[in-house]
Design a protein around this motif. Sequence first.
Motif, PDB file in Angstrom:
ATOM      1  N   ALA A 297       0.886  -1.168   0.141  1.00  0.00           N
ATOM      2  CA  ALA A 297      -0.176  -0.050  -0.030  1.00  0.00           C
ATOM      3  C   ALA A 297       0.962   1.301  -0.129  1.00  0.00           C
ATOM      4  O   ALA A 297       1.936   1.276   0.653  1.00  0.00           O
ATOM      5  N   PHE A 298       0.320   2.152  -0.527  1.00  0.00           N
ATOM      6  CA  PHE A 298       1.196   3.495  -0.763  1.00  0.00           C
ATOM      7  C   PHE A 298       2.373   3.402  -1.382  1.00  0.00           C
ATOM      8  O   PHE A 298       3.110   4.490  -1.336  1.00  0.00           O
ATOM      9  N   THR A 299       2.445   2.526  -2.132  1.00  0.00           N
ATOM     10  CA  THR A 299       3.920   2.469  -2.959  1.00  0.00           C
ATOM     11  C   THR A 299       3.932   2.531  -4.395  1.00  0.00           C
ATOM     12  O   THR A 299       4.830   3.063  -5.062  1.00  0.00           O
ATOM     13  N   GLY A 300       2.875   2.401  -5.060  1.00  0.00           N
ATOM     14  CA  GLY A 300       2.538   2.465  -6.534  1.00  0.00           C
ATOM     15  C   GLY A 300       2.599   3.806  -6.893  1.00  0.00           C
ATOM     16  O   GLY A 300       2.116   4.926  -6.372  1.00  0.00           O
ATOM     17  N   LYS A 301       2.877   3.994  -8.268  1.00  0.00           N
ATOM     18  CA  LYS A 301       3.233   5.109  -8.916  1.00  0.00           C
ATOM     19  C   LYS A 301       1.861   5.845  -9.198  1.00  0.00           C
ATOM     20  O   LYS A 301       1.743   6.929  -9.579  1.00  0.00           O
ATOM     21  N   TYR A 302       0.857   5.205  -9.325  1.00  0.00           N
ATOM     22  CA  TYR A 302      -0.400   5.888  -9.646  1.00  0.00           C
ATOM     23  C   TYR A 302      -1.560   6.109  -8.413  1.00  0.00           C
ATOM     24  O   TYR A 302      -2.349   6.582  -8.672  1.00  0.00           O
TER      25      TYR A 302
ATOM     26  N   CYS B 154      -6.980   4.419   0.270  1.00  0.00           N
ATOM     27  CA  CYS B 154      -6.880   2.914   0.689  1.00  0.00           C
ATOM     28  C   CYS B 154      -5.294   2.599   0.489  1.00  0.00           C
ATOM     29  O   CYS B 154      -4.887   1.352   0.759  1.00  0.00           O
ATOM     30  N   GLY B 155      -4.485   3.435  -0.527  1.00  0.00           N
ATOM     31  CA  GLY B 155      -3.264   3.133  -0.724  1.00  0.00           C
ATOM     32  C   GLY B 155      -3.033   2.593  -2.044  1.00  0.00           C
ATOM     33  O   GLY B 155      -1.611   2.197  -2.344  1.00  0.00           O
ATOM     34  N   TRP B 156      -3.842   2.365  -2.851  1.00  0.00           N
ATOM     35  CA  TRP B 156      -3.726   1.944  -4.154  1.00  0.00           C
ATOM     36  C   TRP B 156      -4.645   2.952  -5.269  1.00  0.00           C
ATOM     37  O   TRP B 156      -5.491   3.421  -4.539  1.00  0.00           O
TER      38      TRP B 156
END
Length: 134
Positions: free
Chosen positions: A33-38, A67-69
Amino acid sequence: MTDNPKALTEEEWRQRLTAEQFHILREAGTERAFTGKYDKFYEDGEYMCAACGTRLFISAAKYNSGCGWPAFTKPSDEDAVEERRDTSHGMIRTEVLCGKCGSHLGHVFPDGPPEEGGLRYCINSAALEFAKDD
């Protein structure tokens, strides 16, 4: 890309995708969670399947769910995604797959904005490619 990406072998997918994309798209993995570029990305454009290039979502349907995504209220087209019951990890969820190649994208939950239909398509950034509107 082949006309029938569902016919590709595991090795062909491994050659086309990064290790992270392969894990998420072909092995139903999940990025942290919270690591994706989008996750916190809000430019105007279209989100395509990183495996086969099919248009899945448009920026007008994207919202900040916290939600982190990346979260979307609906797919771009009725047949852009498929849904199936997922009972992995001791939970009952609805998995979201690319309608063309069958790759795992994420899950859909019934806690989205009520005024937009009430759904939250929670999608892994690594499962997506973005094309900016001209």
